[in-house]
Scaffold this active site. Sequence first.
Site, PDB file in Angstrom:
ATOM      1  N   GLU A  42     -10.637  16.669 -76.129  1.00  0.00           N
ATOM      2  CA  GLU A  42     -11.707  17.311 -76.007  1.00  0.00           C
ATOM      3  C   GLU A  42     -12.528  16.006 -76.618  1.00  0.00           C
ATOM      4  OE1 GLU A  42     -11.569  22.097 -75.193  1.00  0.00           O
ATOM      5  OE2 GLU A  42     -11.456  21.175 -77.433  1.00  0.00           O
ATOM      6  N   CYS A  46     -15.648  29.400 -75.966  1.00  0.00           N
ATOM      7  CA  CYS A  46     -16.388  28.621 -77.095  1.00  0.00           C
ATOM      8  C   CYS A  46     -18.165  28.730 -76.837  1.00  0.00           C
ATOM      9  CB  CYS A  46     -16.117  27.500 -77.762  1.00  0.00           C
ATOM     10  SG  CYS A  46     -15.098  26.720 -76.970  1.00  0.00           S
TER      11      CYS A  46
HETATM   12  O1  FUB Z   1     -11.133  25.066 -81.161  1.00  0.00           O
HETATM   13  C1  FUB Z   1     -12.666  25.991 -81.048  1.00  0.00           C
HETATM   14  C2  FUB Z   1     -13.607  25.562 -79.877  1.00  0.00           C
HETATM   15  O2  FUB Z   1     -12.520  25.504 -78.896  1.00  0.00           O
HETATM   16  C3  FUB Z   1     -13.443  24.331 -80.103  1.00  0.00           C
HETATM   17  O3  FUB Z   1     -14.867  24.170 -81.010  1.00  0.00           O
HETATM   18  C4  FUB Z   1     -13.900  23.460 -78.829  1.00  0.00           C
HETATM   19  O4  FUB Z   1     -14.132  22.010 -78.301  1.00  0.00           O
HETATM   20  C5  FUB Z   1     -12.636  24.422 -77.994  1.00  0.00           C
HETATM   21  O5  FUB Z   1     -11.773  23.355 -78.544  1.00  0.00           O
HETATM   22 ZN    ZN Z   2     -17.236  24.727 -75.829  1.00  0.00          ZN
END
Ligand code: FUB
Ligand code: ZN
Length: 636
Positions: free
Chosen positions: A314, A414
């Site tokens: 990501e 999230c």
């Molecule tokens: O790891 C916590 C949250 O979940 C991150 O901020 C998002 O990118 C997702 O991976």
């Molecule tokens: Zn998110």
Amino acid sequence: MASKITIPDLKKIRVTDPLFSHYADMVAKKMIPVQWEILNGKQGQSRCFCIDNFRIAGGTLQGEHRGVVFGDTDAYKWLEAVAYCANNGETEYISQADELIEIIGQAQQPDGYLNTYFTVCHPELRWKNLTEGHELYSAGHLIEAAVAYYNATGKRRLLDIAARFADLICGTFGDGEGQLPGYPGHQEIELALVKLWRVTGEERYLKTARFFIDCRGRTPNYLLREMNDPQHKLIFPELRSYDPSYSQSHVRPVEQKTMEGHAVRAMYQCSAMADLADIQQDEALRNACQTLWDNVTKRRMYITGGIGSTRVGEAFTVDGDLPNETAYAETCAAISLAMFAQRMSLTAVDSRYADIVERVIYNGFLSGTSLDGKSFFYENPLSIDLLNRRIKYWRGNEVRLPITQRVEVFDCSCCPPNVTRFVESIGKYIYSYDSDTVYVHQFMESDTDVAINGGMAHVSQSTDYPSDGSVTIRVSGAPAKLAVRIPSWCRDCSAGAERAENLGINGGYLFFDCEDGAKIELDFDMSPVIISADPSVHEDSGKVAVMRGPVVYCAEGVDNGDIFSLAVSPELNAEPVDLGFGIPALDVDGTRKLGAGALYAPADEIKYESTRIRLIPYFAFANRGESDMQVWMNIK
Ligand code: FUB
Ligand code: ZN
């Protein structure tokens, strides 16, 4: 020393903007109740256990912890959104929130520790897997919720819970005897501790926030040491060969020059760095923020304000790598860029920061939510070619292209609760003020009151921006200067003033000296503009995008048939069309390639026909069924 430029109390900012009132209404009436059901496992989904996890950790329910390690944050973000709703006059969720706060309180351990995963599953591993465990990340969201809830309701219960946990964290982490010189694998606690310091005035919170920034990236790498420990119990298999740049711990933050690794982690870190640079007047930290800001906004950001171009980690990749179809551009990452931008806008009078907030708001952020508020994108692609969905293997890999339709619930949820808290606190992006000036960063119908020049100034905006380019701003009460952002996209703007003197432009803001009863009338030319990307973005080479004001447009198959055979014409000849998206669609001139009746043919034998092309605001794509879509188009 406190920051010179501040945001007005959220309770003093009323947003009546038609577009955002619609979203705020949707959040309050639909998204918050649905998220409450999800938290309570009432959606018939196998992935809803958040509140039960708190009950299990608190000993009032028997069972196993389920869900992701940072599942607690879904509850915290929900509470934060409920608090902002209360600021906006929607108090109907307060009793549910109070119930939830009690359940959370019961899960708090006698020493203040609060995390359902580690309490229930691995109490022996507390603070032993900072890399993956998200304990400090979850604590950060607890603190953010607590501060918001206290500010909105005056109720201390959640603030006390959060402060007890924060005290434990401040005692546990540091360079002192018996303390851990570690830091979070996912930043968030830093900016949260700054918020806690603002509301309590307790210096230890600021000190620990700073500690977490300063000790990151030290050698030997703390997180790498954890991961390389033979006893280490891996939570995320994909992190097996851990690269510290994933969590921006490869170099000390103050020395970082390029935006690396996981995008949300990077932005939360930068947000805290900007806070601390401002509060502590730390020039080196401020310069580091600026360097990182320049890198992300000039080299690694989509036209939509989306960031983090690859789904692998990501993460950011390299300058200019902004693939459209496989764009990751997580909704949370767009939100976190706005968070960083807004904090930067408090450190200097420079409209580039609020320009980016605006780009995010109307594009990469809004695209994350369906128009009916029921479903969400985690990834926000800038192109969908359904042809690729028919191919089993793609570029040698099993197909894993971004989804083409929003979904209601994710395993890792999230983004949706981040959307709710962002929408309900949108007011904090509109105004700021210092000892004699009120800054108008965003144009949304709204009003606020600020204490200035020894009195109170009332500032209000009436506008239908960005559907329309005219904005009327009134200032009454105490005399004040008004600084109005002139958006960077704007090529022509007129400004009229009554009972106010035009002082000219500074830092991209047009300043006025206002008397009581001042009226400023701005008119931004909203003619659509054809945008070309820098040559470093190979993906967009030879292509163009269309923007009208801050809004990026795209073409969808549902309106246009085969969108890949289309080219927009340089004249555009655009006509706005109301499709009920809150911002008009545009019909523009273009051509369609008809071909020559052969798979390959000399270019001069290819036939074209003139056509009108319907472009819709990018944020509204994928609301009318599965469809091809593209932002970057041919031009002819
Ligand atoms: O790891 C916590 C949250 O979940 C991150 O901020 C998002 O990118 C997702 O991976
Ligand atoms: Zn998110």
